[in-house]
Design a protein around this motif. Structure first.
Motif, PDB file in Angstrom:
ATOM      1  N   GLY A  12       0.816  -1.205   0.000  1.00 32.57           N
ATOM      2  CA  GLY A  12       0.000   0.000   0.000  1.00 32.57           C
ATOM      3  C   GLY A  12       0.848   1.253   0.000  1.00 32.57           C
ATOM      4  N   ALA A  13       1.982   1.206  -0.709  1.00 34.24           N
ATOM      5  CA  ALA A  13       2.987   2.264  -0.605  1.00 34.24           C
ATOM      6  C   ALA A  13       2.892   3.319  -1.687  1.00 34.24           C
ATOM      7  N   ALA A  14       1.881   3.263  -2.535  1.00 35.89           N
ATOM      8  CA  ALA A  14       1.761   4.256  -3.601  1.00 35.89           C
ATOM      9  C   ALA A  14       1.235   5.589  -3.090  1.00 35.89           C
ATOM     10  N   MET A  33      10.748  -2.094  -2.090  1.00 38.13           N
ATOM     11  CA  MET A  33       9.826  -2.607  -3.096  1.00 38.13           C
ATOM     12  C   MET A  33       8.460  -2.017  -2.782  1.00 38.13           C
ATOM     13  N   VAL A  34       7.958  -1.179  -3.677  1.00 36.19           N
ATOM     14  CA  VAL A  34       6.666  -0.519  -3.506  1.00 36.19           C
ATOM     15  C   VAL A  34       5.582  -1.450  -4.049  1.00 36.19           C
ATOM     16  N   VAL A  35       4.733  -1.964  -3.173  1.00 36.10           N
ATOM     17  CA  VAL A  35       3.666  -2.878  -3.581  1.00 36.10           C
ATOM     18  C   VAL A  35       2.329  -2.160  -3.433  1.00 36.10           C
ATOM     19  N   ASP A  36       1.524  -2.196  -4.494  1.00 31.85           N
ATOM     20  CA  ASP A  36       0.228  -1.528  -4.427  1.00 31.85           C
ATOM     21  C   ASP A  36      -0.697  -2.112  -5.480  1.00 31.85           C
ATOM     22  N   LEU A  49      11.356   7.353  -5.577  1.00 27.02           N
ATOM     23  CA  LEU A  49      12.304   6.888  -4.560  1.00 27.02           C
ATOM     24  C   LEU A  49      13.711   6.747  -5.119  1.00 27.02           C
ATOM     25  N   GLY A  50      13.806   6.488  -6.422  1.00 27.37           N
ATOM     26  CA  GLY A  50      15.114   6.481  -7.059  1.00 27.37           C
ATOM     27  C   GLY A  50      15.754   5.114  -7.191  1.00 27.37           C
ATOM     28  N   GLU A  51      16.987   5.126  -7.631  1.00 29.04           N
ATOM     29  CA  GLU A  51      17.714   3.890  -7.924  1.00 29.04           C
ATOM     30  C   GLU A  51      17.765   2.976  -6.700  1.00 29.04           C
ATOM     31  N   GLY A  52      17.546   1.692  -6.958  1.00 27.89           N
ATOM     32  CA  GLY A  52      17.579   0.710  -5.874  1.00 27.89           C
ATOM     33  C   GLY A  52      16.206   0.310  -5.392  1.00 27.89           C
ATOM     34  N   SER A  53      15.183   1.104  -5.744  1.00 24.47           N
ATOM     35  CA  SER A  53      13.812   0.774  -5.370  1.00 24.47           C
ATOM     36  C   SER A  53      13.017   0.458  -6.632  1.00 24.47           C
ATOM     37  N   PHE A  54      11.963  -0.322  -6.491  1.00 26.39           N
ATOM     38  CA  PHE A  54      11.136  -0.646  -7.652  1.00 26.39           C
ATOM     39  C   PHE A  54       9.707  -0.927  -7.221  1.00 26.39           C
ATOM     40  N   GLY A  55       8.803  -0.881  -8.206  1.00 28.07           N
ATOM     41  CA  GLY A  55       7.386  -1.066  -7.927  1.00 28.07           C
ATOM     42  C   GLY A  55       6.876  -2.413  -8.387  1.00 28.07           C
ATOM     43  N   HIS A  56       5.801  -2.875  -7.756  1.00 25.80           N
ATOM     44  CA  HIS A  56       5.185  -4.147  -8.122  1.00 25.80           C
ATOM     45  C   HIS A  56       3.696  -4.052  -7.818  1.00 25.80           C
ATOM     46  N   ALA A  57       2.874  -4.199  -8.844  1.00 23.95           N
ATOM     47  CA  ALA A  57       1.427  -4.179  -8.638  1.00 23.95           C
ATOM     48  C   ALA A  57       0.963  -5.537  -8.143  1.00 23.95           C
ATOM     49  N   ASN A  86       1.148  -2.571   5.286  1.00 22.36           N
ATOM     50  CA  ASN A  86       0.449  -1.296   5.429  1.00 22.36           C
ATOM     51  C   ASN A  86      -0.885  -1.253   4.697  1.00 22.36           C
ATOM     52  N   ALA A  87      -1.036  -2.021   3.629  1.00 21.87           N
ATOM     53  CA  ALA A  87      -2.265  -1.956   2.827  1.00 21.87           C
ATOM     54  C   ALA A  87      -3.493  -2.174   3.702  1.00 21.87           C
ATOM     55  N   GLY A  88      -4.502  -1.340   3.509  1.00 23.73           N
ATOM     56  CA  GLY A  88      -5.706  -1.462   4.315  1.00 23.73           C
ATOM     57  C   GLY A  88      -6.900  -0.802   3.651  1.00 23.73           C
ATOM     58  N   VAL A  89      -8.084  -1.271   4.013  1.00 22.62           N
ATOM     59  CA  VAL A  89      -9.340  -0.687   3.519  1.00 22.62           C
ATOM     60  C   VAL A  89     -10.327  -0.613   4.670  1.00 22.62           C
ATOM     61  N   THR A  90     -11.401   0.128   4.447  1.00 23.79           N
ATOM     62  CA  THR A  90     -12.465   0.211   5.445  1.00 23.79           C
ATOM     63  C   THR A  90     -13.812   0.149   4.737  1.00 23.79           C
ATOM     64  N   HIS A  91     -14.862   0.065   5.536  1.00 25.04           N
ATOM     65  CA  HIS A  91     -16.214   0.215   5.003  1.00 25.04           C
ATOM     66  C   HIS A  91     -16.729   1.573   5.446  1.00 25.04           C
TER      67      HIS A  91
END
Length: 248
Positions: A12-14, A33-36, A49-57, A86-91
């Motif tokens: 949930g890092a986006a 690793m940014v997961v979202d 975030l720059g070099e060394g970090s990457f994203g993943h859906a 960290n990812a989270g949702v609510t109603h």
């Protein structure tokens, strides 16, 4: 540079708290690793975030996708030192009996099942390494429930208990598990928590927080960086309230 050389997965890092945690981790020397669920958001944040970090859906409530995330992180980083769930949702706020079964299942899948899925995929790796830090992002809702958010409150109470149970079991293997409990902040979930976002509703909400402001992504990043660093090597099973005094 308290996280220098550390490799971290942040879900949930986006945006919101997750983005604040990711930025702080990189500032402290980690690769992230940014997961979202939001593909474009994950890629944009990784680029920031720059070099060394990457994203993943990924959908963190899907076991196959979680396994792919962990496998990719291990391949790219060579190992994973830190996991932030960290990812989270609510109603939406409403009487407990009016929440739909679909919303109930979604809340528990994202807020609770995802922690199990990441533990299943990553804990064996951390046990093998003999070290690791897991941080679960919970909520003050799990400590001091608000009316009409019943099933969200309950999911975060589950997170607090799971954190302590994980900490007890994994401590002998060198893996620490903690949680942070923020009050609501300027994140995509804020309007959902409050029901509607108006000056009057905000004022009423803020009146319940002694320090008089919402939690910020920077607040979460600072707390997370400490708990996941070697400075906190004697801290495990803690559910830290980062809430401006909301739970006093």
């Amino acid at each position: 540079m308290r996280l220098d050389g550390k490799m971290a997965i942040v879900t949930g890092a986006a945006s919101g708290f997750g983005a604040g945690i990711a930025r702080k981790f990189v500032a402290e020397g980690a690769q992230v690793m940014v997961v979202d669920l939001n593909h474009d958001g994950a890629m944009a944040m990784a680029e920031e975030l720059g070099e060394g970090s990457f994203g993943h859906a990924a959908n963190v409530a899907d076991g196959a996708q979680v396994a792919e995330v962990v496998g990719t992180a291990k391949d790219v980083f060579g190992g994973v030192d830190i996991l932030v769930n960290n990812a989270g949702v609510t109603h939406l706020p409403m009487p407990m009996e009016e929440v739909s079964e679909e919303d109930f299942d979604r809340v528990f899948a994202v807020n609770c099942k995802s922690i199990y899925l990441f533990a299943r995929a990553l804990v064996p790796h951390m046990k093998e390494r003999g070290s690791g830090a897991i941080l679960n992002v919970s909520s003050t809702a799990g400590l001091s429930p608000r009316p009409n958010l019943n099933w969200y409150n309950s999911s975060k109470g589950w997170v607090n208990t799971a954190t302590k149970a994980m900490a007890v079991e994994l401590a002998p293997r060198g893996v620490r598990v903690n949680a942070i409990n923020p009050v609501a902040g300027e994140t995509p979930l804020l309007a959902s928590f409050m029901g509607e976002d108006t000056p009057e509703v905000r004022a009423k909400f803020l009146s319940t927080i002694p320090l008089g402001r919402f939690s910020t992504p920077e607040d979460m990043g600072n707390a997370a960086a400490f708990l996941c660093s070697d400075e906190a090597s004697m801290i495990t099973g803690v559910c830290m309230e980062v809430d401006g005094g909301r739970c006093i």
